[in-house]
Design a protein around this motif. Structure first.
Motif, PDB file in Angstrom:
ATOM      1  N   LEU A   1     -22.825  49.508 -13.519  1.00 28.21           N
ATOM      2  CA  LEU A   1     -21.845  49.475 -12.455  1.00 28.21           C
ATOM      3  C   LEU A   1     -22.306  50.141 -11.173  1.00 28.21           C
ATOM      4  CD1 LEU A   1     -18.606  50.230 -14.497  1.00 28.21           C
ATOM      5  CD2 LEU A   1     -19.394  48.032 -13.647  1.00 28.21           C
ATOM      6  N   HIS A   2     -23.343  50.954 -11.261  1.00 28.90           N
ATOM      7  CA  HIS A   2     -23.822  51.657 -10.076  1.00 28.90           C
ATOM      8  C   HIS A   2     -24.941  50.868  -9.400  1.00 28.90           C
ATOM      9  CE1 HIS A   2     -21.352  54.993 -11.274  1.00 28.90           C
ATOM     10  NE2 HIS A   2     -21.929  55.019 -12.450  1.00 28.90           N
ATOM     11  N   GLY A   3     -24.792  49.554  -9.369  1.00 25.60           N
ATOM     12  CA  GLY A   3     -25.842  48.706  -8.839  1.00 25.60           C
ATOM     13  C   GLY A   3     -25.711  48.451  -7.355  1.00 25.60           C
ATOM     14  N   SER A   4     -26.427  47.456  -6.906  1.00 27.66           N
ATOM     15  CA  SER A   4     -26.518  47.185  -5.470  1.00 27.66           C
ATOM     16  C   SER A   4     -25.248  46.545  -4.934  1.00 27.66           C
ATOM     17  CB  SER A   4     -27.698  46.252  -5.199  1.00 27.66           C
ATOM     18  OG  SER A   4     -27.385  44.946  -5.614  1.00 27.66           O
ATOM     19  N   THR A   5     -24.970  46.803  -3.678  1.00 30.07           N
ATOM     20  CA  THR A   5     -23.830  46.193  -3.011  1.00 30.07           C
ATOM     21  C   THR A   5     -23.981  44.680  -2.965  1.00 30.07           C
ATOM     22  OG1 THR A   5     -23.533  48.155  -1.645  1.00 30.07           O
ATOM     23  CG2 THR A   5     -22.510  46.119  -0.871  1.00 30.07           C
ATOM     24  N   MET A   6     -25.182  44.199  -2.703  1.00 25.64           N
ATOM     25  CA  MET A   6     -25.408  42.767  -2.602  1.00 25.64           C
ATOM     26  C   MET A   6     -25.085  42.062  -3.920  1.00 25.64           C
ATOM     27  SD  MET A   6     -26.150  42.076   0.440  1.00 25.64           S
ATOM     28  CE  MET A   6     -26.778  42.833   1.939  1.00 25.64           C
ATOM     29  N   ALA A   7     -25.524  42.633  -5.034  1.00 26.17           N
ATOM     30  CA  ALA A   7     -25.254  42.013  -6.328  1.00 26.17           C
ATOM     31  C   ALA A   7     -23.758  42.004  -6.614  1.00 26.17           C
ATOM     32  CB  ALA A   7     -26.006  42.745  -7.436  1.00 26.17           C
ATOM     33  N   GLN A   8     -23.047  43.075  -6.247  1.00 28.20           N
ATOM     34  CA  GLN A   8     -21.610  43.125  -6.456  1.00 28.20           C
ATOM     35  C   GLN A   8     -20.906  42.064  -5.610  1.00 28.20           C
ATOM     36  OE1 GLN A   8     -20.251  47.145  -5.859  1.00 28.20           O
ATOM     37  NE2 GLN A   8     -21.889  47.991  -7.109  1.00 28.20           N
ATOM     38  N   LEU A   9     -21.305  41.917  -4.361  1.00 28.62           N
ATOM     39  CA  LEU A   9     -20.704  40.903  -3.501  1.00 28.62           C
ATOM     40  C   LEU A   9     -20.965  39.502  -4.039  1.00 28.62           C
ATOM     41  CD1 LEU A   9     -21.520  42.323   0.044  1.00 28.62           C
ATOM     42  CD2 LEU A   9     -19.281  42.226  -1.065  1.00 28.62           C
ATOM     43  N   ALA A  10     -22.187  39.281  -4.512  1.00 31.72           N
ATOM     44  CA  ALA A  10     -22.525  37.965  -5.057  1.00 31.72           C
ATOM     45  C   ALA A  10     -21.651  37.634  -6.260  1.00 31.72           C
ATOM     46  CB  ALA A  10     -23.998  37.912  -5.423  1.00 31.72           C
ATOM     47  N   SER A  11     -21.424  38.632  -7.131  1.00 32.63           N
ATOM     48  CA  SER A  11     -20.623  38.401  -8.330  1.00 32.63           C
ATOM     49  C   SER A  11     -19.167  38.123  -7.988  1.00 32.63           C
ATOM     50  CB  SER A  11     -20.724  39.603  -9.267  1.00 32.63           C
ATOM     51  OG  SER A  11     -20.043  40.724  -8.732  1.00 32.63           O
ATOM     52  N   LEU A  12     -18.711  38.618  -6.822  1.00 31.89           N
ATOM     53  CA  LEU A  12     -17.335  38.402  -6.394  1.00 31.89           C
ATOM     54  C   LEU A  12     -17.171  37.159  -5.523  1.00 31.89           C
ATOM     55  CD1 LEU A  12     -16.443  42.103  -5.509  1.00 31.89           C
ATOM     56  CD2 LEU A  12     -15.690  40.812  -7.516  1.00 31.89           C
ATOM     57  N   GLY A  13     -18.269  36.498  -5.209  1.00 32.84           N
ATOM     58  CA  GLY A  13     -18.206  35.295  -4.390  1.00 32.84           C
ATOM     59  C   GLY A  13     -17.862  35.567  -2.946  1.00 32.84           C
ATOM     60  N   GLU A  14     -18.262  36.716  -2.444  1.00 36.72           N
ATOM     61  CA  GLU A  14     -17.974  37.046  -1.051  1.00 36.72           C
ATOM     62  C   GLU A  14     -18.848  36.201  -0.115  1.00 36.72           C
ATOM     63  OE1 GLU A  14     -15.606  38.953  -0.010  1.00 36.72           O
ATOM     64  OE2 GLU A  14     -14.950  39.665  -1.967  1.00 36.72           O
ATOM     65  N   SER A  15     -18.660  36.416   1.200  1.00 34.38           N
ATOM     66  CA  SER A  15     -19.278  35.544   2.197  1.00 34.38           C
ATOM     67  C   SER A  15     -20.738  35.884   2.450  1.00 34.38           C
ATOM     68  CB  SER A  15     -18.502  35.626   3.509  1.00 34.38           C
ATOM     69  OG  SER A  15     -18.468  36.960   3.964  1.00 34.38           O
ATOM     70  N   ILE A  16     -21.543  35.821   1.420  1.00 36.92           N
ATOM     71  CA  ILE A  16     -22.988  35.866   1.562  1.00 36.92           C
ATOM     72  C   ILE A  16     -23.536  34.688   0.774  1.00 36.92           C
ATOM     73  CG2 ILE A  16     -23.028  38.379   1.773  1.00 36.92           C
ATOM     74  CD1 ILE A  16     -24.166  38.469  -1.075  1.00 36.92           C
ATOM     75  N   ALA A  17     -24.743  34.273   1.113  1.00 37.10           N
ATOM     76  CA  ALA A  17     -25.326  33.135   0.404  1.00 37.10           C
ATOM     77  C   ALA A  17     -25.436  33.454  -1.088  1.00 37.10           C
ATOM     78  CB  ALA A  17     -26.708  32.829   0.973  1.00 37.10           C
ATOM     79  N   PRO A  18     -24.928  32.576  -1.957  1.00 35.16           N
ATOM     80  CA  PRO A  18     -25.031  32.822  -3.402  1.00 35.16           C
ATOM     81  C   PRO A  18     -26.468  32.591  -3.866  1.00 35.16           C
ATOM     82  CG  PRO A  18     -24.083  30.665  -3.001  1.00 35.16           C
ATOM     83  CD  PRO A  18     -24.265  31.296  -1.654  1.00 35.16           C
TER      84      PRO A  18
ATOM     85  N   SER B   1     -23.483  34.177 -18.501  1.00 33.75           N
ATOM     86  CA  SER B   1     -23.261  34.944 -19.722  1.00 33.75           C
ATOM     87  C   SER B   1     -24.124  34.381 -20.841  1.00 33.75           C
ATOM     88  CB  SER B   1     -21.785  34.914 -20.117  1.00 33.75           C
ATOM     89  OG  SER B   1     -21.371  33.584 -20.375  1.00 33.75           O
ATOM     90  N   LEU B   2     -24.543  35.267 -21.730  1.00 36.35           N
ATOM     91  CA  LEU B   2     -25.445  34.885 -22.810  1.00 36.35           C
ATOM     92  C   LEU B   2     -24.721  34.851 -24.149  1.00 36.35           C
ATOM     93  CD1 LEU B   2     -28.579  36.954 -21.731  1.00 36.35           C
ATOM     94  CD2 LEU B   2     -28.229  34.488 -21.514  1.00 36.35           C
ATOM     95  N   PRO B   3     -25.260  34.127 -25.115  1.00 41.59           N
ATOM     96  CA  PRO B   3     -24.611  34.011 -26.424  1.00 41.59           C
ATOM     97  C   PRO B   3     -24.366  35.378 -27.060  1.00 41.59           C
ATOM     98  CG  PRO B   3     -26.426  32.451 -26.234  1.00 41.59           C
ATOM     99  CD  PRO B   3     -26.514  33.346 -25.040  1.00 41.59           C
ATOM    100  N   ASN B   4     -23.198  35.527 -27.657  1.00 37.09           N
ATOM    101  CA  ASN B   4     -22.830  36.735 -28.403  1.00 37.09           C
ATOM    102  C   ASN B   4     -22.719  37.982 -27.529  1.00 37.09           C
ATOM    103  OD1 ASN B   4     -22.948  35.236 -30.879  1.00 37.09           O
ATOM    104  ND2 ASN B   4     -25.183  35.445 -30.816  1.00 37.09           N
ATOM    105  N   SER B   5     -22.732  37.794 -26.194  1.00 42.50           N
ATOM    106  CA  SER B   5     -22.564  38.950 -25.309  1.00 42.50           C
ATOM    107  C   SER B   5     -21.845  38.524 -24.038  1.00 42.50           C
ATOM    108  CB  SER B   5     -23.922  39.567 -24.970  1.00 42.50           C
ATOM    109  OG  SER B   5     -24.725  38.653 -24.247  1.00 42.50           O
ATOM    110  N   SER B   6     -20.805  37.708 -24.200  1.00 46.82           N
ATOM    111  CA  SER B   6     -20.110  37.168 -23.042  1.00 46.82           C
ATOM    112  C   SER B   6     -19.424  38.248 -22.210  1.00 46.82           C
ATOM    113  CB  SER B   6     -19.071  36.133 -23.490  1.00 46.82           C
ATOM    114  OG  SER B   6     -18.124  36.716 -24.379  1.00 46.82           O
ATOM    115  N   HIS B   7     -19.226  39.436 -22.796  1.00 47.20           N
ATOM    116  CA  HIS B   7     -18.578  40.532 -22.073  1.00 47.20           C
ATOM    117  C   HIS B   7     -19.523  41.215 -21.088  1.00 47.20           C
ATOM    118  CE1 HIS B   7     -20.699  42.270 -25.470  1.00 47.20           C
ATOM    119  NE2 HIS B   7     -20.699  43.418 -24.848  1.00 47.20           N
ATOM    120  N   VAL B   8     -20.811  40.922 -21.177  1.00 44.08           N
ATOM    121  CA  VAL B   8     -21.797  41.577 -20.315  1.00 44.08           C
ATOM    122  C   VAL B   8     -21.957  40.783 -19.022  1.00 44.08           C
ATOM    123  CG1 VAL B   8     -24.196  42.345 -20.102  1.00 44.08           C
ATOM    124  CG2 VAL B   8     -23.016  42.517 -22.311  1.00 44.08           C
TER     125      VAL B   8
END
Length: 302
Positions: A199-216, A222-229
């Motif tokens: 959770l203490h990662g980069s701002t850019m990665a967080q914005l990308a995961s939220l679909g904010e206004s930066i180029a995706p 998600s990977l098999p047997n670990s969809s929560h990650v």
């Protein structure tokens, strides 16, 4: 642990492939050696090798490779069978950035039910992509940087570096880059970047995961047997997303940037997961003129 391993020997023939792999991987990552147990696991695994899934094969092949007494023949048989999965993944690697191609790669990963190929098979897939090994001196610098970030007194986060059981809950990525731009005013820069998964990662990665206004820039899944990650929190993914923004700050769409030239070296404390291997491939397609090399602890002498 002594009681546990002797107890396991008595019932190991009743375990399925994933049970065998979980025990072998756990004992190996904790640097616990009990050869009667490993011989029993290897024997049971080989007797049902046709039924082993790709993840079980990857874990067993890696665990057996850590114990030469298990025998080269047993390890080789596991590696050879795992190569079938590597070949399927290699053929599914997209040649373009188009979404349908990436959906095919994700579908293959889910069909194989694999999360991580472990070092040797991961290197095979990177070789297929044309991604070389980063130099040893770079890997040594990466280790020093990551150790300073992880802090003294904690369990080592890098296999083979320091004493004690490796802390598999902490994963780091470190990168060094030197780039320029042909025929334009784009950036010319040298630098380094490091991130830890979580959770203490980069701002850019967080914005990308939220679909904010930066180029995706990059696609995680998600990977098999670990969809929560959330794979956008992986250290490698965070580093690559931030480098995309650094290398092409004016770009508004994730399309190839052939005018960006240079070198990028990446070090990871564990083998990248299949989502991050996909991100590495996407980065390679986005920046075809940037030489990309990757290493991890098992591939350097630090």
């Amino acid at each position: 642990l002594c009681y546990t391993d002797f107890a396991c020997i008595n019932v190991v023939t009743a375990f399925d492939g994933q049970n065998l792999a979980n025990i072998a991987w756990s004992f190996s990552i904790m640097t616990v050696t009990h050869m009667p147990l490993f011989h029993a696991i290897a024997s049971s695994a080989l007797s049902r090798i046709n039924d082993l899934g790709a993840q079980s094969l990857a874990d067993l092949a890696w665990a057996c490779s850590q114990h030469s007494e298990v025998g080269f023949a047993a390890t080789s048989l596991l590696v050879d069978r795992l190569k079938e999965a590597v070949d399927l993944l290699s053929s599914a690697l997209p040649a373009t950035l188009e979404a349908p191609a990436w959906l095919g790669y994700e579908r293959t990963v889910r069909q194989l039910q694999v999360l991580n190929l472990r070092p040797a098979a991961t290197r095979q897939l990177l070789d297929t992509m044309g991604i070389g090994r980063a130099p040893g001196e770079f890997s040594s610098r990466a280790v020093r940087c990551i150790r300073s970030l992880a802090g003294e007194g904690a369990r080592p986060v890098i296999p083979g570096v320091g004493r004690g059981v490796v802390d598999t809950t902490r994963v780091f990525a470190y990168a060094e880059y030197s780039i320029g731009t042909i025929g334009g005013p784009g950036p010319a820069m040298d630098g380094c970047l490091s991130r830890e998964s979580g959770l203490h990662g980069s701002t850019m990665a967080q914005l990308a995961s939220l679909g904010e206004s930066i180029a995706p820039w990059l696609r995680a899944f998600s990977l098999p047997n670990s969809s929560h990650v959330d794979r956008t929190r992986c250290a490698e993914f965070q580093v690559l997303v931030e480098l995309c923004r650094l290398f092409a700050p004016e770009a508004t769409m994730p399309k190839p940037q052939p005018s960006v030239v240079g070198v990028l070296l990446v070090f990871t404390t564990t083998s990248p997961c299949l989502s991050c291997l996909g991100a590495i491939r996407q980065f390679q397609l986005l920046f075809p003129e940037v030489l990309l090399e990757v290493s991890e602890p098992s591939q350097q002498g630090a």
